[in-house]
Design a protein around this motif. Structure first.
Motif, PDB file in Angstrom:
ATOM      1  N   ASN A 267       0.870  -1.177   0.000  1.00 48.75           N
ATOM      2  CA  ASN A 267       0.000   0.000   0.000  1.00 48.75           C
ATOM      3  C   ASN A 267       0.911   1.233   0.000  1.00 48.75           C
ATOM      4  O   ASN A 267       1.934   1.231   0.676  1.00 48.75           O
ATOM      5  CB  ASN A 267      -0.884   0.034   1.254  1.00 48.75           C
ATOM      6  CG  ASN A 267      -2.069  -0.899   1.139  1.00 48.75           C
ATOM      7  OD1 ASN A 267      -3.060  -0.593   0.488  1.00 48.75           O
ATOM      8  ND2 ASN A 267      -1.952  -2.064   1.759  1.00 48.75           N
ATOM      9  N   PRO A 268       0.548   2.278  -0.747  1.00 46.48           N
ATOM     10  CA  PRO A 268       1.413   3.461  -0.827  1.00 46.48           C
ATOM     11  C   PRO A 268       1.267   4.356   0.409  1.00 46.48           C
ATOM     12  O   PRO A 268       0.904   5.528   0.303  1.00 46.48           O
ATOM     13  CB  PRO A 268       0.910   4.165  -2.096  1.00 46.48           C
ATOM     14  CG  PRO A 268      -0.523   3.771  -2.198  1.00 46.48           C
ATOM     15  CD  PRO A 268      -0.634   2.390  -1.641  1.00 46.48           C
ATOM     16  N   ASP A 289       4.611  -1.255   4.242  1.00 44.32           N
ATOM     17  CA  ASP A 289       5.690  -0.617   3.495  1.00 44.32           C
ATOM     18  C   ASP A 289       5.969   0.768   4.032  1.00 44.32           C
ATOM     19  O   ASP A 289       5.109   1.629   3.978  1.00 44.32           O
ATOM     20  CB  ASP A 289       5.270  -0.482   2.026  1.00 44.32           C
ATOM     21  CG  ASP A 289       5.775  -1.628   1.210  1.00 44.32           C
ATOM     22  OD1 ASP A 289       6.988  -1.865   1.244  1.00 44.32           O
ATOM     23  OD2 ASP A 289       4.957  -2.297   0.558  1.00 44.32           O
ATOM     24  N   ALA A 291       8.314   2.763   2.797  1.00 43.92           N
ATOM     25  CA  ALA A 291       9.068   3.528   1.793  1.00 43.92           C
ATOM     26  C   ALA A 291       8.626   4.989   1.684  1.00 43.92           C
ATOM     27  O   ALA A 291       9.446   5.885   1.621  1.00 43.92           O
ATOM     28  CB  ALA A 291       8.965   2.848   0.440  1.00 43.92           C
ATOM     29  N   ASN A 292       7.334   5.226   1.653  1.00 44.39           N
ATOM     30  CA  ASN A 292       6.853   6.582   1.411  1.00 44.39           C
ATOM     31  C   ASN A 292       6.207   7.239   2.635  1.00 44.39           C
ATOM     32  O   ASN A 292       5.541   8.260   2.508  1.00 44.39           O
ATOM     33  CB  ASN A 292       5.855   6.568   0.245  1.00 44.39           C
ATOM     34  CG  ASN A 292       6.515   6.139  -1.060  1.00 44.39           C
ATOM     35  OD1 ASN A 292       7.730   6.300  -1.228  1.00 44.39           O
ATOM     36  ND2 ASN A 292       5.745   5.572  -1.956  1.00 44.39           N
ATOM     37  N   ARG A 340      16.744   0.592  -2.600  1.00 44.61           N
ATOM     38  CA  ARG A 340      17.264   1.870  -3.120  1.00 44.61           C
ATOM     39  C   ARG A 340      18.606   2.237  -2.510  1.00 44.61           C
ATOM     40  O   ARG A 340      19.116   3.328  -2.733  1.00 44.61           O
ATOM     41  CB  ARG A 340      16.257   2.982  -2.847  1.00 44.61           C
ATOM     42  CG  ARG A 340      14.952   2.657  -3.537  1.00 44.61           C
ATOM     43  CD  ARG A 340      13.913   3.707  -3.255  1.00 44.61           C
ATOM     44  NE  ARG A 340      12.606   3.076  -3.395  1.00 44.61           N
ATOM     45  CZ  ARG A 340      11.472   3.724  -3.507  1.00 44.61           C
ATOM     46  NH1 ARG A 340      11.460   5.034  -3.468  1.00 44.61           N
ATOM     47  NH2 ARG A 340      10.344   3.073  -3.639  1.00 44.61           N
TER      48      ARG A 340
HETATM   49  C1  LIG Z   1       6.575   5.179  -3.120  1.00 42.10           C
HETATM   50  O1  LIG Z   1       6.524   6.251  -4.045  1.00 42.10           O
HETATM   51  C2  LIG Z   1       7.218   6.003  -5.257  1.00 42.10           C
HETATM   52  C3  LIG Z   1       7.256   7.303  -6.056  1.00 42.10           C
HETATM   53  O2  LIG Z   1       6.017   7.932  -6.010  1.00 42.10           O
HETATM   54  C4  LIG Z   1       6.507   4.861  -5.978  1.00 42.10           C
HETATM   55  O3  LIG Z   1       7.169   4.555  -7.197  1.00 42.10           O
HETATM   56  C5  LIG Z   1       6.529   3.629  -5.093  1.00 42.10           C
HETATM   57  O4  LIG Z   1       5.810   2.587  -5.694  1.00 42.10           O
HETATM   58  C6  LIG Z   1       5.932   3.945  -3.730  1.00 42.10           C
HETATM   59  N1  LIG Z   1       6.133   2.801  -2.865  1.00 42.10           N
HETATM   60  C7  LIG Z   1       5.156   2.205  -2.248  1.00 42.10           C
HETATM   61  C8  LIG Z   1       5.486   1.044  -1.407  1.00 42.10           C
HETATM   62  O5  LIG Z   1       4.005   2.554  -2.371  1.00 42.10           O
END
Ligand SMILES: *[C@@H]1O[C@H](CO)[C@@H](O)[C@H](O)[C@H]1NC(C)=O
Ligand SMILES: *[C@@H]1O[C@H](CO)[C@@H](O)[C@H](O)[C@H]1NC(C)=O
Ligand SMILES: *[C@@H]1O[C@H](CO)[C@@H](O)[C@H](O)[C@H]1NC(C)=O
Ligand SMILES: *[C@@H]1O[C@H](CO)[C@@H](O)[C@H](O)[C@H]1NC(C)=O
Ligand SMILES: *[C@@H]1O[C@H](CO)[C@@H](O)[C@H](O)[C@H]1NC(C)=O
Length: 404
Positions: A267-268, A289, A291-292, A340
């Motif tokens: 999930n973002p 996640d 990451a963001n 990354r």
């Molecule tokens: C985090 O954001 C990047 C750039 O917007 C995107 O490519 C990536 O899929 C996102 N990661 C997650 C885990 O949502």
């Protein structure tokens, strides 16, 4: 002498009888000449797999089948009372071609008293066949996987009060009416993964006091309305992976007193509210996640005292904030990705004071540089923790304290 002869005779009769029953396959009377009937683990089973396009004619037989299989037979419709002469607890109609209007309202007349399992996956169904199944009052399992159902209307299963498992994996669900699942107080497992649900309604799961497993992965959920899961006092396993959730708050998980497993992978997420998981006291497994996620604080994972496995995906920052895992006293398995290459490693300060590093396994991938002689790994090894993972190119690596 006569006694001996008689005994010998009896033994021979008994032997030949059991030999015959072993060799003979269909001691089970068969309701149709187009099908094969036999005993499997002591239970009668009827299989009609070579039937093509037309249902066989069934004649009444004094037997209740454990399973009747008419899968992949290119059937397009089930006429009224087609199974009137058949008594079975399970009916497998997988992979037929029923399409939009394949069932007569009375299709399952005659199966009411016994049928507990109805398998209708991959049958091109566009709607829930409510009017045909409503008479199946003993139905406990209904499998509708792999159809093209897009909406579940109000009261779709209202008369199937004994339903314990409902599967709608890989359909095209875009909406589930707030009252779609009314009356399903016995439901234990609900499979709604791989659909197109953009939202759930607050009342969707109301009354499912016995629900233990809920799979919503692979949908388009952007948020969970507070109260969606309230009343699911027995839910243990919740899968929300691969949705579009951006924010986690404690209001969304409220009421999940027995929840042990949550998957939020893929999930973002950008925001984790303070104490988001503090309302899930029994959580053992958490995957998400980071990451963001813009801001992480020790409040993010507060009160997760029972968590044993934490999977945080790609960390995407040089370091995690000190004391982030301060409440995770029982953590055994921590997985961190570093695709990354920005993450510089873990520090002991992330963990509670007096943490049992000897029980901890850290999984990390990829590991760069690819060796155990990295400061943070040496430190974790020295404290007794295991660090393993993969280097670039999938080469496994395992680092542990050298004894002696
Ligand atoms: C985090 O954001 C990047 C750039 O917007 C995107 O490519 C990536 O899929 C996102 N990661 C997650 C885990 O949502
Ligand atoms: C169903 O139809 C397909 C295509 O006509 C055929 O290949 C298949 O053998 C049929 N199935 C049965 C059980 O006859
Ligand atoms: C049920 O059995 C009767 C008597 O054998 C037969 O005439 C009838 O066609 C059967 N019905 C179905 C739906 O198979
Ligand atoms: C819920 O489960 C319990 C224990 O398995 C059972 O005793 C109870 O009857 C169930 N409740 C309903 C409404 O089915
Ligand atoms: C620990 O996490 C890794 C990586 O996610 C997983 O493969 C493994 O099964 C987990 N082990 C336990 C005991 O949960």
């Amino acid at each position: 002498m006569r006694m001996l002869l008689l005994r010998t005779f009896l033994v021979v009769v008994l032997l030949s009888d059991s030999a015959r029953s072993r060799g003979r396959k269909s001691r089970v009377p068969c309701a149709s000449r187009d099908c094969q009937c036999r005993k499997v683990k002591g239970k009668a089973r009827m299989t009609c797999v070579w039937v093509n396009r037309r249902l066989p004619v069934f004649h009444p037989r004094d037997v209740t089948y454990d399973r009747v299989n008419i899968a992949n037979a290119n059937l397009t419709r089930i006429p009224k009372a087609a199974f009137r002469n058949v008594s079975t607890t399970q009916l497998d109609l997988s992979g037929n071609l029923f399409g939009a209007s394949g069932f007569n309202r009375g299709a399952f007349v005659g199966l009411e008293a016994r049928l507990e399992v109805l398998l209708l996956p991959h049958c091109r169904l566009a709607t829930v066949p409510t009017s045909s199944i409503s008479r199946l009052r003993r139905l406990a399992t209904l499998n509708l996987d792999g159809n093209v159902i897009s909406v579940i209307p109000r009261n779709a299963f209202k008369r199937n009060r004994k339903l314990r498992e409902l599967r709608l994996f890989q359909n095209q669900l875009r909406n589930i009416d707030a009252k779609a699942f009314r009356g399903l107080a016995r439901m234990e497992r609900l499979q709604l993964a791989q659909n197109r649900l953009p939202a759930l309604w607050k009342g969707n799961f109301r009354g499912m006091r016995n629900l233990t497993t809920l799979d919503l992965s692979g949908n388009l959920l952007t948020r969970i309305v507070p109260g969606t899961f309230s009343g699911l006092n027995r839910l243990k396993w919740l899968d929300l992976a691969s949705n579009l959730l951006t924010s986690l708050t404690k209001r969304m998980f409220k009421g999940l007193k027995q929840l042990q497993y949550v998957n939020l992978d893929g999930n973002p997420l950008t925001h984790i509210g303070d104490g988001a998981f503090a309302v899930i006291p029994r959580l053992k497994y958490l995957s998400l996640d980071l990451a963001n996620v813009s801001r992480l604080s020790p409040g993010s994972f507060v009160r997760l005292a029972r968590v044993k496995t934490l999977i945080v995906g790609d960390v995407n920052r040089p370091a995690l904030p000190a004391r982030l895992f301060r409440d995770l006293r029982r953590l055994k398995n921590l997985s961190v990705l570093n695709h990354r290459s920005v993450f510089k490693g873990l520090t002991p300060e992330l963990f509670p004071a007096k943490f049992g590093f000897g029980r901890l396994s850290v999984w990390t991938a990829p590991l760069r540089p690819c060796n155990c002689d990295v400061a943070w790994i040496r430190e974790f090894n020295r404290r007794g923790a295991y660090v393993h993972g993969y280097c670039d190119g999938k080469r496994p690596i395992s680092c542990q304290k050298l004894t002696g």
